[in-house]
Scaffold this motif. Structure first.
Motif: not given
Lengths: 113, 115
Positions: B42-44, B105, A104-106, A91, A33, A45, A39-41, A109, B107, A43, B36, A48, A35, A102, A37
């Motif tokens: 970091q990631g989730l 998810f 997640f990776g780190p 992500f 997957f 998707l 601030m406004m929206q 940015r 917010k 997370l 999560y 995938y 994703y 799922q 991320q």
């Protein structure tokens, strides 16, 4: 300790440049997957894949974004040309087909100036 | 289509005090529910999940959540928080039987533990 890896961790680029983000899913996981991320929206998707085939990319702007899985150990997300509004953390996550969880990776940015 | 509402964007709480992070969802079909946690930069990481069976699920670090179908809620609780619990917490939902396990998810809720 199996984990999802993403490169680069940070990317600063100028508007109009191509950006490529890479993800290595956990070995043996067949679902990947992407994703975004902000601030406004929150997370969102983007897309995938299962068994390297795209199943849903309806969350991705088609004109500038593309996602692929050249092989089972690599997923890529490209933005061409990039725009300031693409600035976010991207992500990657992977899961096994029969597992709901799922991993997640780190994240990458991304800052587009 | 599903949706998730986390009613509080920020929750400050003193160390060793109890905390509840609220999550409500909307779906026309049966769902799986997840919490999560995301530590800074970091990631989730999966904290806990409800798939079936007992409606009360627990994590290894003292958090618990209860699935309430009638109220379509999955609130997260901890009786005594620690400084290390400072993080952002995301509630998520996926459809059962869909086979895709796409997550929707909320917010997020930023938990700040005050010494």
């Amino acid at each position: 300790d199996a984990r999802v890896t993403q490169t680069p961790r940070h990317k600063v680029t100028e508007m109009g440049q191509e950006v490529t983000m890479r993800c290595q899913p956990i070995l043996g996981h067949n679902t990947v997957f992407w994703y975004r991320q902000t601030m406004m929206q929150g997370l969102e998707l983007l897309a995938y894949f299962r068994n390297r085939a795209p199943l849903d990319d309806s969350g991705m702007p088609k004109d500038r974004f593309s996602a692929e899985m050249p092989d089972a150990t690599l997923a890529t997300l490209k933005i061409q040309p990039s725009e300031p509004r693409d600035s976010a953390v991207y992500f990657c996550a992977s899961s096994d087909r029969d597992q709901e969880t799922q991993y997640f990776g780190p994240g990458t940015r991304l800052l587009v100036l | 289509a599903q949706s998730v509402t986390q009613l509080d964007s920020q929750v400050p709480v003193f160390e060793e005090a109890p905390v509840e992070l609220r999550c409500n969802y909307s779906s026309s079909v049966s769902v799986y529910l997840f919490w999560y946690v995301q530590y800074p930069n970091q990631g989730l990481q999966l904290l806990l999940k409800y798939l079936s069976g007992s409606t009360l699920v627990e994590s290894i670090n003292g958090f618990e959540a209860e699935f309430n179908k009638s109220q379509t809620s999955f609130h997260l609780r901890k009786p005594s928080v620690h400084i290390s619990d400072t993080a952002e917490y995301f509630c998520a939902v996926s459809e059962t039987g869909a086979g895709s396990y796409q997550l929707t998810f909320g917010k997020g809720t930023k938990l700040s533990v005050i010494p």
